[in-house]
Write a protein that holds these residues in place. Structure first.
Motif, mmCIF file in Angstrom:
data_model
loop_
_atom_site.group_PDB
_atom_site.id
_atom_site.type_symbol
_atom_site.label_atom_id
_atom_site.label_comp_id
_atom_site.label_asym_id
_atom_site.label_seq_id
_atom_site.Cartn_x
_atom_site.Cartn_y
_atom_site.Cartn_z
ATOM 1 N N ALA A 75 14.093 9.377 8.942
ATOM 2 C CA ALA A 75 14.128 7.914 8.829
ATOM 3 C C ALA A 75 13.344 7.240 9.945
ATOM 4 O O ALA A 75 12.968 6.073 9.813
ATOM 5 C CB ALA A 75 15.575 7.430 8.823
ATOM 6 N N HIS A 76 13.119 7.957 11.047
ATOM 7 C CA HIS A 76 12.391 7.380 12.185
ATOM 8 C C HIS A 76 11.429 8.430 12.740
ATOM 9 O O HIS A 76 11.648 8.984 13.811
ATOM 10 C CB HIS A 76 13.363 6.907 13.271
ATOM 11 C CG HIS A 76 14.352 5.895 12.797
ATOM 12 N ND1 HIS A 76 15.592 6.246 12.286
ATOM 13 C CD2 HIS A 76 14.271 4.547 12.714
ATOM 14 C CE1 HIS A 76 16.242 5.161 11.940
ATOM 15 N NE2 HIS A 76 15.465 4.116 12.182
ATOM 16 N N ILE A 77 10.390 8.701 11.994
ATOM 17 C CA ILE A 77 9.420 9.716 12.392
ATOM 18 C C ILE A 77 8.533 9.155 13.513
ATOM 19 O O ILE A 77 8.035 8.027 13.411
ATOM 20 C CB ILE A 77 8.577 10.146 11.189
ATOM 21 C CG1 ILE A 77 9.489 10.848 10.163
ATOM 22 C CG2 ILE A 77 7.445 11.077 11.602
ATOM 23 C CD1 ILE A 77 8.804 11.237 8.892
ATOM 24 N N LEU A 105 3.901 9.504 5.740
ATOM 25 C CA LEU A 105 2.805 8.766 5.115
ATOM 26 C C LEU A 105 3.274 7.404 4.638
ATOM 27 O O LEU A 105 2.564 6.399 4.767
ATOM 28 C CB LEU A 105 2.222 9.577 3.960
ATOM 29 C CG LEU A 105 1.396 10.794 4.373
ATOM 30 C CD1 LEU A 105 1.132 11.707 3.188
ATOM 31 C CD2 LEU A 105 0.087 10.374 5.014
ATOM 32 N N GLN A 106 4.489 7.342 4.089
ATOM 33 C CA GLN A 106 5.020 6.054 3.630
ATOM 34 C C GLN A 106 5.252 5.119 4.811
ATOM 35 O O GLN A 106 4.977 3.914 4.719
ATOM 36 C CB GLN A 106 6.314 6.280 2.851
ATOM 37 C CG GLN A 106 6.097 6.909 1.485
ATOM 38 C CD GLN A 106 7.381 7.251 0.768
ATOM 39 O OE1 GLN A 106 8.417 7.493 1.404
ATOM 40 N NE2 GLN A 106 7.357 7.286 -0.545
ATOM 41 N N GLN A 107 5.741 5.656 5.927
ATOM 42 C CA GLN A 107 5.928 4.814 7.114
ATOM 43 C C GLN A 107 4.583 4.349 7.677
ATOM 44 O O GLN A 107 4.516 3.326 8.361
ATOM 45 C CB GLN A 107 6.717 5.582 8.178
ATOM 46 C CG GLN A 107 8.192 5.774 7.815
ATOM 47 C CD GLN A 107 8.979 6.503 8.893
ATOM 48 O OE1 GLN A 107 8.654 6.436 10.070
ATOM 49 N NE2 GLN A 107 10.026 7.207 8.487
ATOM 50 N N GLY A 108 3.508 5.100 7.356
ATOM 51 C CA GLY A 108 2.182 4.689 7.763
ATOM 52 C C GLY A 108 1.546 3.695 6.812
ATOM 53 O O GLY A 108 0.383 3.328 7.002
ATOM 54 N N GLY A 109 2.280 3.244 5.799
ATOM 55 C CA GLY A 109 1.777 2.227 4.887
ATOM 56 C C GLY A 109 1.048 2.767 3.675
ATOM 57 O O GLY A 109 0.367 2.016 2.975
ATOM 58 N N HIS A 110 1.178 4.059 3.404
ATOM 59 C CA HIS A 110 0.465 4.663 2.287
ATOM 60 C C HIS A 110 1.368 4.789 1.063
ATOM 61 O O HIS A 110 2.591 4.893 1.182
ATOM 62 C CB HIS A 110 -0.057 6.043 2.681
ATOM 63 C CG HIS A 110 -0.981 6.013 3.852
ATOM 64 N ND1 HIS A 110 -2.277 5.571 3.766
ATOM 65 C CD2 HIS A 110 -0.789 6.329 5.162
ATOM 66 C CE1 HIS A 110 -2.846 5.628 4.956
ATOM 67 N NE2 HIS A 110 -1.961 6.082 5.825
ATOM 68 N N ILE A 111 0.742 4.788 -0.085
ATOM 69 C CA ILE A 111 1.440 5.095 -1.333
ATOM 70 C C ILE A 111 1.116 6.546 -1.653
ATOM 71 O O ILE A 111 -0.052 6.919 -1.762
ATOM 72 C CB ILE A 111 1.013 4.157 -2.467
ATOM 73 C CG1 ILE A 111 1.370 2.713 -2.103
ATOM 74 C CG2 ILE A 111 1.695 4.541 -3.775
ATOM 75 C CD1 ILE A 111 1.004 1.697 -3.166
ATOM 76 N N VAL A 112 2.151 7.365 -1.796
ATOM 77 C CA VAL A 112 1.990 8.816 -1.780
ATOM 78 C C VAL A 112 2.382 9.434 -3.117
ATOM 79 O O VAL A 112 3.421 9.102 -3.687
ATOM 80 C CB VAL A 112 2.859 9.444 -0.663
ATOM 81 C CG1 VAL A 112 2.579 10.931 -0.545
ATOM 82 C CG2 VAL A 112 2.617 8.735 0.663
ATOM 83 N N ALA A 113 1.517 10.334 -3.574
ATOM 84 C CA ALA A 113 1.858 11.187 -4.709
ATOM 85 C C ALA A 113 2.034 12.604 -4.191
ATOM 86 O O ALA A 113 1.279 13.051 -3.319
ATOM 87 C CB ALA A 113 0.775 11.144 -5.780
#
Length: 885
Positions: A571-573, A602-610
């Protein structure tokens, strides 16, 4: 299982501090327990995870014991630790159902329904409630389909186990196995719990679904075996160290239960609802204030009839402010898009996947079976002592049992170019592989009756068998390390013609799971679409780096445990880990916690991930990813956790799915522009007409009918012609609201302009003499104008070009709009639910709408030419921004 375990590329890598029990000497992926979370407490209040030291101290059931647990002790421990089953708290059905009636848009619909009920406007009440229930039903049905991931995980657990109880081996339900039980695991059985192996000679375990390793793993005494893995060959006994949710398998199930995030389209709908609620609240305050002053304060009298009339105005405004069909239209449009994707060999299990796939800018791909063929292949042998290449392959094949189904054995046997050579030899004795010697030896006789011995196995084991001189050993080790650095698994081969007293080194067989033939082109196509593809594999980084290099993905692969040390909070990478993940081309030695953490980082970095995957180990990451993709041949657990299921092998289907999803995104975006703009126009016209002229320009039933007339045919927007974006797209709410408000202003000017003309008409005797008009006729004229102007506005916003230039609307959308306009005209001409209008006035309204359509299109073109740029595309990988929706 193979009778040998070749050396692999991991030899060129640093040895992990907690290696798994691979049969070769190479470093292997870290044991799942090394990445696991600390032992947790069961629902009974006791830990159900025992370390080997605790077991040795507390139990008398290790090697020295011949009786195992007693029945009474097992029953006591079952009560203490709980059943050996995955337990998960599921959200109550009533709570899920309640959630569909809670939120901005449902609140607005419910408020409108309540006012209708208080005023006993049963027609309005029935229509509004019908739409509310329909929206809830659609959402409930979609979410119910996604709730089966945990059930699929449970299916993979063993149903029975063979336990040592009261000194005898008995078959027990796997759910009754407890920590401290002695369990027998023969070939073909599913491991019922996490075990510490304590006796037996050999066990080959397929734990690929749990750990992602591409080959079965050889186990020995002191190694761990994990719940849910499958014993392929051998037979060993172990003591249970963890059961239920505290097993490695159970922790995976916990991650699946906790994974998941709200889709970007859901967030966008909430933000749209918030915006419209705020606007409706402001307009309602203005409307109520003016009406109270006009109806109550000035006359200085209060009565329920006056309050009721004010409530009627508020009802109309509320109904006007609610995009009642927005969730339904989006769901139906996505469903039609899902049908189109199914023709591209991609099954959508969660409709939001379509929206998410359009915005994906990072694709994390499994290696084995997705980027590779999941089929070991022999490369050209490296020969020693003047041997021939086929001689090396033949020797290895003769040291193999022809009935073996192991991937390595199959690759060796298939490498023999002429099978008749094998028939010239008769195998008289075979020494199977064991984890200590790491080789197989076969005694055969040739056609002359002469006895030979052939051996194959890990390179270091064959080197020790041959007793190499210093120069040969140096050259041999150099070749092994060279192969390892390029990701090859190495298998040594040797022969003896004197009964095994002396051995001759024949050579090395390189083995590699080759890339799929279409993988390189697919990766290139994916990059052209603006995505970065990252390899995620349970194999060592050297193996992954070799494949990644061949596919043009980049060779910067990191060991997952180096990026996410033990104890990392998903939750807090830390930012350092997020940066490392963004810059890496892939990851090796990956376990479920790592895959999950990669997605979260990656999601915490603002990316949309598949994330792609096929095994139980992939399920948490598949569910957490914005778009989890289960590849062809995936397990039930992976398919149920994923939002998109591929029915064709490889990644090529994803390229088609991305293009299709971006087209669907453009269609939905066009609808959202239109819907917000028209909702603004209706609300503002209602308030302006009420405040300035003290008239109600539309009835509540008119607004509901308008919503139906506008939105039902627009469901055919799923077939509209659009140009897909060249890069990932996002819900950019700033642009959506700015552009929608601009179009809403134009639509408001058009509608209120008609009201102004109508009020002038009513007071002008000359116009009245031509065509008589009163307030009820004006309501019908405005109704017709909104019905026609709404669809004309859709044609305007669906493209950035002029409506007079291609791409023109699809025939399905065009004919649906034409049919709807015919219905609207007939309603107005016949006076169904409205005051009838003469045909001349109907023609004038349509001419008025067409003139405004041209003006609105000109404003749109000016906005796209001179206005602020729309940031609907996803950020660059190394300059992420948070998705605005």
């Amino acid at each position: 299982m193979s009778d040998q375990r070749p050396n692999n590329a991991a030899q060129a890598q640093p040895v992990d501090p907690a290696p798994s029990a691979k049969s070769n000497a190479a470093a292997a992926p870290p044991s799942p327990t090394s990445a696991a979370t600390p032992p947790s407490t069961s629902s009974k209040g006791q830990t159900s995870t025992l370390g080997p030291e605790a077991i040795a101290a507390q139990l008398s059931t290790l090697k020295s014991s011949a009786k195992g647990l007693s029945s009474s002790d097992a029953a006591q421990r079952l009560s203490q630790y709980g059943p050996n089953a995955i337990e998960a708290k599921e959200e109550p059905l009533w709570h899920k159902l309640f959630g569909y009636f809670w939120g901005p848009i449902p609140w607005m619909i419910e408020a409108a329904a309540l006012i209708s009920l208080l005023r006993a406007d049963w027609a309005d009440f029935a229509v509004v409630m019908g739409l509310l229930l329909y929206n809830a039903a659609v959402g409930f049905w979609q979410d119910a389909k996604a709730a089966s991931a945990l059930a699929a995980l449970k299916k993979d657990l063993a149903l029975k186990a063979r336990a040592l109880r009261d000194g005898a081996w008995v078959s027990v339900d796997a759910a009754t196995v407890v920590p401290g039980d002695i369990i027998d695991v023969p070939g073909g059985a599913i491991v019922p719990a996490d075990l510490l192996l304590i006796s037996g000679d050999y066990l080959s375990v397929d734990q690929a679904a749990l750990t992602g390793e591409s080959l079965p793993v050889s186990k020995k005494v002191g190694d761990s075996a994990y719940s849910g893995s499958i014993a392929k060959q051998g037979d060993m006994q172990g003591v249970v160290t963890a059961t239920g949710n505290n097993t490695f398998f159970g922790r995976t199930a916990k991650l699946v239960a906790s994974a998941g995030s709200q889709s970007h389209s859901q967030k966008a709908v909430v933000q749209i609802g918030d915006f419209l609620i705020l606007l409706a609240a402001i307009l309602a305050a203005v409307l109520v204030g003016v009406q109270v002053y006009r109806e109550i304060i000035v006359p200085d009298q209060w009565n329920w009839a006056t309050a009721g009339s004010i409530l009627q105005f508020v009802l109309v405004l509320l109904v006007a402010s609610v995009p009642v069909a927005l969730p339904a239209v989006m769901s139906v449009t996505l469903a039609l898009g899902a049908l189109a994707l199914s023709k591209q060999k991609a099954i959508v299990s969660r409709l939001s996947a379509i929206d998410e796939l359009a915005g994906v800018d990072v694709l994390c791909s499994d290696k084995t079976g997705t980027l590779t063929q999941n089929k070991l292949t022999l490369a050209a042998p490296i020969v020693f002592n003047n041997a021939q290449a086929q001689e090396v392959i033949l020797a290895a094949a003769l040291a193999t049992q022809s009935s073996s189904e192991d991937a390595i054995d199959q690759a060796v046997l298939k490498g023999v170019t002429d099978a008749s050579h094998l028939s010239q030899y008769k195998q008289t004795h075979f020494t199977p592989f064991d984890p200590v010697n790491k080789r197989t030896i076969a005694t055969v006789t040739d056609s002359t009756g002469k006895a030979w011995q052939f051996a194959k196995g890990a390179p270091q084991a064959i080197a020790a068998l041959c007793k190499l001189d210093a120069n040969t050993e140096t050259a041999y080790d150099s070749k092994v390390h060279e192969l390892a650095s390029h990701g090859y698994r190495a298998l040594g081969a040797a022969s003896s013609d004197d009964g095994g007293n002396s051995w001759k080194l024949l050579g090395i067989l390189p083995l590699l799971d080759p890339p799929r033939t279409d993988a390189k082109e697919t990766i290139a196509n994916t990059k052209e679409l603006g995505l970065q593809v990252k390899m995620v594999t349970g194999d060592d980084v050297a193996i992954g780096a070799e494949i990644a290099t061949q596919l043009g993905m980049g060779a910067n692969l990191l060991v997952a445990s180096d990026v996410f040390p033990k104890g990392t909070d998903a939750a807090h990478i830390p930012q350092t880990s997020i940066t490392a993940v963004e810059k890496a081309d892939g990851f090796g030695r990956v376990f479920p916690e790592h895959k999950y953490e990669i997605v979260k980082a990656l999601q915490q970095g603002g990316h949309i991930v598949a994330m792609t995957g096929d095994g139980v180990n992939d399920s948490p990451a598949l569910k957490q990813a914005d778009c989890g993709i289960a590849v062809s041949g995936a397990t039930d657990a992976a398919r149920n956790a994923a939002a998109l299921i591929l029915t064709a092998p490889g990644l090529s289907t994803i390229v088609n799915a991305i293009t299709e999803s971006r087209q669907i995104f453009e269609r939905i975006n066009s609808y959202v522009y239109y819907r917000i703009a028209m909702t603004i126009a209706i609300m503002v016209v209602v308030v302006l007409s009420s405040v300035i002229f003290n008239i109600q320009p539309l009835t509540a039933i008119m607004i509901v009918v308008l919503a139906l007339l506008d939105d039902i045919p627009i469901m055919t927007i799923a077939y509209d012609r659009v140009s897909p974006a060249k890069k990932p797209v996002r819900w950019e709410m700033h642009h959506i609201l700015v552009f929608s408000i601009l179009m809403g202003v134009m639509a408001t000017a058009q509608s209120f302009g008609l009201v102004l003309i109508g009020m002038e008409w009513i007071s002008n005797p000359t116009l009245q003499a031509w065509i008589p008009l009163d307030a009820s006729h004006l309501q019908t004229a405005l109704f017709l104008q909104l019905a026609a102007g709404g669809h004309m506005l859709l044609f305007v916003v669906r493209t950035r070009r002029s409506i007079f230039r291609p791409l023109y609307p699809s025939w399905q959308l065009f004919l649906a709009v034409v049919a709807t306009q015919i219905v609207a005209v007939l309603l107005c001409a016949a006076g169904v639910l409205v005051t009838p209008l003469p045909w001349t006035l109907i023609g004038l309204v349509w001419a008025y709408v067409l003139v405004w359509t041209v003006l609105t299109d000109a404003v749109k073109l000016a906005y796209y030419r001179y206005g602020p740029p729309a940031r609907t595309e996803a950020p660059g990988l190394h300059a992420p921004i948070a998705a605005s929706a």
